[in-house]
Design a protein around this motif. Structure first.
Motif, PDB file in Angstrom:
ATOM      1  N   ALA A 136      -6.905  68.662  60.169  1.00 42.19           N
ATOM      2  CA  ALA A 136      -6.887  69.311  58.862  1.00 42.19           C
ATOM      3  C   ALA A 136      -5.903  68.567  57.959  1.00 42.19           C
ATOM      4  N   ASP A 137      -5.994  68.820  56.677  1.00 47.88           N
ATOM      5  CA  ASP A 137      -5.098  68.199  55.704  1.00 47.88           C
ATOM      6  C   ASP A 137      -3.745  68.903  55.777  1.00 47.88           C
ATOM      7  N   ASN A 138      -2.796  68.296  56.489  1.00 47.29           N
ATOM      8  CA  ASN A 138      -1.516  68.946  56.724  1.00 47.29           C
ATOM      9  C   ASN A 138      -0.631  68.999  55.487  1.00 47.29           C
ATOM     10  N   ARG A 139      -0.828  68.094  54.552  1.00 46.94           N
ATOM     11  CA  ARG A 139      -0.094  68.201  53.292  1.00 46.94           C
ATOM     12  C   ARG A 139      -0.550  69.446  52.531  1.00 46.94           C
ATOM     13  N   ALA A 140      -1.829  69.766  52.656  1.00 46.26           N
ATOM     14  CA  ALA A 140      -2.331  70.988  52.021  1.00 46.26           C
ATOM     15  C   ALA A 140      -1.689  72.220  52.646  1.00 46.26           C
ATOM     16  N   ARG A 172       6.002  65.994  59.398  1.00 45.51           N
ATOM     17  CA  ARG A 172       6.428  65.297  58.182  1.00 45.51           C
ATOM     18  C   ARG A 172       5.561  65.690  56.991  1.00 45.51           C
ATOM     19  N   ASP A 173       4.236  65.711  57.186  1.00 45.75           N
ATOM     20  CA  ASP A 173       3.346  66.042  56.081  1.00 45.75           C
ATOM     21  C   ASP A 173       3.609  67.440  55.557  1.00 45.75           C
ATOM     22  N   ARG A 174       3.726  68.411  56.442  1.00 49.51           N
ATOM     23  CA  ARG A 174       3.947  69.791  56.008  1.00 49.51           C
ATOM     24  C   ARG A 174       5.294  69.926  55.297  1.00 49.51           C
ATOM     25  N   SER A 175       6.313  69.296  55.863  1.00 51.45           N
ATOM     26  CA  SER A 175       7.657  69.415  55.290  1.00 51.45           C
ATOM     27  C   SER A 175       7.755  68.730  53.936  1.00 51.45           C
ATOM     28  N   ARG A 176       7.224  67.531  53.835  1.00 55.15           N
ATOM     29  CA  ARG A 176       7.307  66.792  52.570  1.00 55.15           C
ATOM     30  C   ARG A 176       6.517  67.492  51.472  1.00 55.15           C
ATOM     31  N   ALA A 177       5.321  67.974  51.812  1.00 52.22           N
ATOM     32  CA  ALA A 177       4.503  68.645  50.805  1.00 52.22           C
ATOM     33  C   ALA A 177       5.153  69.952  50.357  1.00 52.22           C
ATOM     34  N   PHE A 178       5.724  70.694  51.290  1.00 47.88           N
ATOM     35  CA  PHE A 178       6.395  71.952  50.954  1.00 47.88           C
ATOM     36  C   PHE A 178       7.582  71.683  50.037  1.00 47.88           C
ATOM     37  N   GLN A 223       5.953  76.645  60.342  1.00 47.49           N
ATOM     38  CA  GLN A 223       4.972  75.574  60.416  1.00 47.49           C
ATOM     39  C   GLN A 223       4.076  75.647  61.650  1.00 47.49           C
ATOM     40  N   ALA A 224       4.397  76.533  62.589  1.00 45.02           N
ATOM     41  CA  ALA A 224       3.552  76.685  63.785  1.00 45.02           C
ATOM     42  C   ALA A 224       3.695  78.103  64.318  1.00 45.02           C
ATOM     43  N   GLY A 225       2.741  78.950  63.981  1.00 43.83           N
ATOM     44  CA  GLY A 225       2.795  80.329  64.450  1.00 43.83           C
ATOM     45  C   GLY A 225       2.692  80.433  65.955  1.00 43.83           C
ATOM     46  N   GLY A 226       1.934  79.526  66.568  1.00 40.44           N
ATOM     47  CA  GLY A 226       1.798  79.569  68.012  1.00 40.44           C
ATOM     48  C   GLY A 226       3.122  79.427  68.735  1.00 40.44           C
ATOM     49  N   ALA A 227       4.045  78.676  68.148  1.00 41.39           N
ATOM     50  CA  ALA A 227       5.362  78.473  68.751  1.00 41.39           C
ATOM     51  C   ALA A 227       6.426  79.408  68.185  1.00 41.39           C
ATOM     52  N   GLN A 320     -11.247  65.354  57.732  1.00 40.76           N
ATOM     53  CA  GLN A 320     -10.300  66.388  57.319  1.00 40.76           C
ATOM     54  C   GLN A 320     -11.015  67.740  57.264  1.00 40.76           C
ATOM     55  N   LEU A 321     -10.808  68.537  58.307  1.00 41.59           N
ATOM     56  CA  LEU A 321     -11.480  69.818  58.432  1.00 41.59           C
ATOM     57  C   LEU A 321     -10.809  70.891  57.570  1.00 41.59           C
ATOM     58  N   PRO A 322     -11.573  71.881  57.125  1.00 39.09           N
ATOM     59  CA  PRO A 322     -11.004  72.926  56.279  1.00 39.09           C
ATOM     60  C   PRO A 322     -10.083  73.855  57.060  1.00 39.09           C
ATOM     61  N   ALA A 323      -9.031  74.358  56.377  1.00 36.61           N
ATOM     62  CA  ALA A 323      -8.084  75.308  56.977  1.00 36.61           C
ATOM     63  C   ALA A 323      -7.826  76.414  55.957  1.00 36.61           C
ATOM     64  N   PRO A 324      -8.579  77.507  56.019  1.00 39.11           N
ATOM     65  CA  PRO A 324      -8.491  78.544  54.988  1.00 39.11           C
ATOM     66  C   PRO A 324      -7.215  79.373  55.059  1.00 39.11           C
ATOM     67  N   LEU A 325      -6.798  79.867  53.895  1.00 35.53           N
ATOM     68  CA  LEU A 325      -5.683  80.803  53.805  1.00 35.53           C
ATOM     69  C   LEU A 325      -6.173  82.178  54.247  1.00 35.53           C
ATOM     70  N   VAL A 326      -5.418  82.817  55.148  1.00 39.79           N
ATOM     71  CA  VAL A 326      -5.772  84.142  55.645  1.00 39.79           C
ATOM     72  C   VAL A 326      -4.716  85.140  55.195  1.00 39.79           C
ATOM     73  N   THR A 327      -5.151  86.200  54.535  1.00 33.92           N
ATOM     74  CA  THR A 327      -4.268  87.274  54.085  1.00 33.92           C
ATOM     75  C   THR A 327      -4.885  88.614  54.493  1.00 33.92           C
ATOM     76  N   LYS A 328      -4.273  89.697  54.039  1.00 34.20           N
ATOM     77  CA  LYS A 328      -4.791  91.041  54.336  1.00 34.20           C
ATOM     78  C   LYS A 328      -6.238  91.179  53.851  1.00 34.20           C
ATOM     79  N   GLU A 329      -6.560  90.457  52.777  1.00 32.22           N
ATOM     80  CA  GLU A 329      -7.880  90.604  52.168  1.00 32.22           C
ATOM     81  C   GLU A 329      -9.011  90.041  53.040  1.00 32.22           C
ATOM     82  N   ASN A 330      -8.757  88.987  53.794  1.00 27.35           N
ATOM     83  CA  ASN A 330      -9.839  88.367  54.567  1.00 27.35           C
ATOM     84  C   ASN A 330      -9.538  88.240  56.053  1.00 27.35           C
ATOM     85  N   VAL A 331      -8.540  88.988  56.543  1.00 27.64           N
ATOM     86  CA  VAL A 331      -8.100  88.828  57.927  1.00 27.64           C
ATOM     87  C   VAL A 331      -9.186  89.212  58.939  1.00 27.64           C
TER      88      VAL A 331
END
Length: 345
Positions: A136-140, A172-178, A223-227, A320-331
């Motif tokens: 996925a696009d980690n900068r996104a 690095r991508d997640r941190s720099r983009a954030f 940056q990693a919910g699994g961990a 680059q596979l899609p990674a959707p935002l998940v909130t209460k509205e679409n959980v």
């Protein structure tokens, strides 16, 4: 969920749906077959355990013929040894997810010399040829997390960022983009960067130290919910800071991964959002591209038939596979892989 098969017209149809490719001819065959070596980067997080389950299902359905899976346990030396073992056993393609994206380059060079194509999942090696990166696009990820927190906090406050391993392209991508997004769009938010090496105990210890100095944390980006999810929630509960969304004193939390536990935490109001990293698609297209490599197929940049885009990188191609935002509205969206996983349990 339909899995691609490995023979005849069906294989050609699946591969055409993956992306524009040249020479999809069931008679041409290319390498024509062979075993695939698959290395798991780790099995100590829910995300990677889910990825392995999807891999095993795909292998059972006959997408590829695989050697027994190995596990490099987040250790580059073990990855090198595992890849060498695959090569010795006659593997004709390798699927890996190198966590140290710089140190793997020499291994990739050796595989290129042996004409063994490599599919890299989740991470993009800094150097060394790859047949395809499935990622996925980690900068996104970093940008979307920034924008979500920035809007929720009204552009003001204090945020803890639990970072991954900064030797990894993903960290690095997640941190720099954030950081870039926060500096550009929300200069009124103070960000505390906490490198945690994808380790829950490290994240918890660093967050505890930060809370001892600044109890007024308004937001957290994991940056990693699994961990990081469980140790973070346990710490906040211990400190009596875990308050439901919508109530006074709630700390706005956004995560990355999209595991079932994150979705449950959104439903219960413990966290607010996550970016769903597609464990199912990582496994599906890792195996699909491994099959394509064995068959001598080639790809080119452009949109795919599965909602992603193949882009040119300096050492190969990346889907680059899609990674959707998940909130209460679409959980509860049944299309989210974590909801599908729960139904199979």
């Amino acid at each position: 969920m339909t899995r691609p098969r490995t023979s005849g017209t069906a294989a050609c149809a699946v591969l055409l749906a993956v992306a524009a490719l040249t020479g999809c001819n069931r008679e041409s065959g290319g390498a024509g077959g062979g075993k695939v070596g698959i290395d798991m980067p780790r099995t100590d997080t829910d995300f990677w355990n889910s990825y392995q389950q999807y891999l095993e299902k795909g292998i059972d359905k006959g997408t590829v013929s695989a050697l027994p899976l190995s596990n490099s346990q987040n250790d580059i030396s073990k990855l090198v040894a595992n890849v060498q073992a695959f090569s010795d056993q006659g593997a004709k393609a390798i699927v890996m997810a190198p966590q140290d994206t710089g140190a793997v380059s020499s291994t990739l060079e050796r595989l290129e010399e042996k004409k063994i194509p490599v599919i890299s999942v989740d991470t993009r090696p800094d150097a060394g040829k790859v047949y395809m990166v499935v990622r996925a696009d980690n900068r996104a990820y970093g940008t979307k997390a920034c924008e979500y927190l920035g809007k929720k906090l009204g552009g003001k406050g204090r945020v803890a960022e639990l970072q991954g391993d900064l030797s990894s392209i993903n960290g690095r991508d997640r941190s720099r983009a954030f950081a870039s997004c926060m500096e550009r769009k929300y200069p009124g938010i103070r960000v505390h960067e906490l490198p945690a090496d994808w380790k829950g105990d490290v994240a918890s210890a660093k967050l505890q130290s930060l809370l001892a100095q600044h109890r007024d944390i308004d937001g957290i980006y994991m940056q990693a919910g699994g961990a990081f999810l469980q140790p973070t929630l346990a710490l906040l509960e211990q400190k009596k800071l875990l308050k439901p969304a919508g109530s006074d004193g709630h700390i706005t939390i956004i995560s990355n991964d999209g595991i079932p536990e994150e979705l449950d935490a959104i439903r219960s109001g413990k966290i607010d959002a996550t970016l769903s990293q597609p464990a199912d698609l990582y496994a599906r297209y890792a195996l699909t591209y491994a099959r394509a490599a064995l068959d001598g197929k080639t790809f080119k940049p452009g949109p795919t038939g599965h909602g992603s885009r193949i882009v040119k990188i300096r050492n190969g191609l990346e889907d680059q596979l899609p990674a959707p935002l998940v909130t209460k509205e679409n959980v509860d969206d049944p299309a989210l892989w974590a909801n599908q996983l729960e139904k199979r349990k």
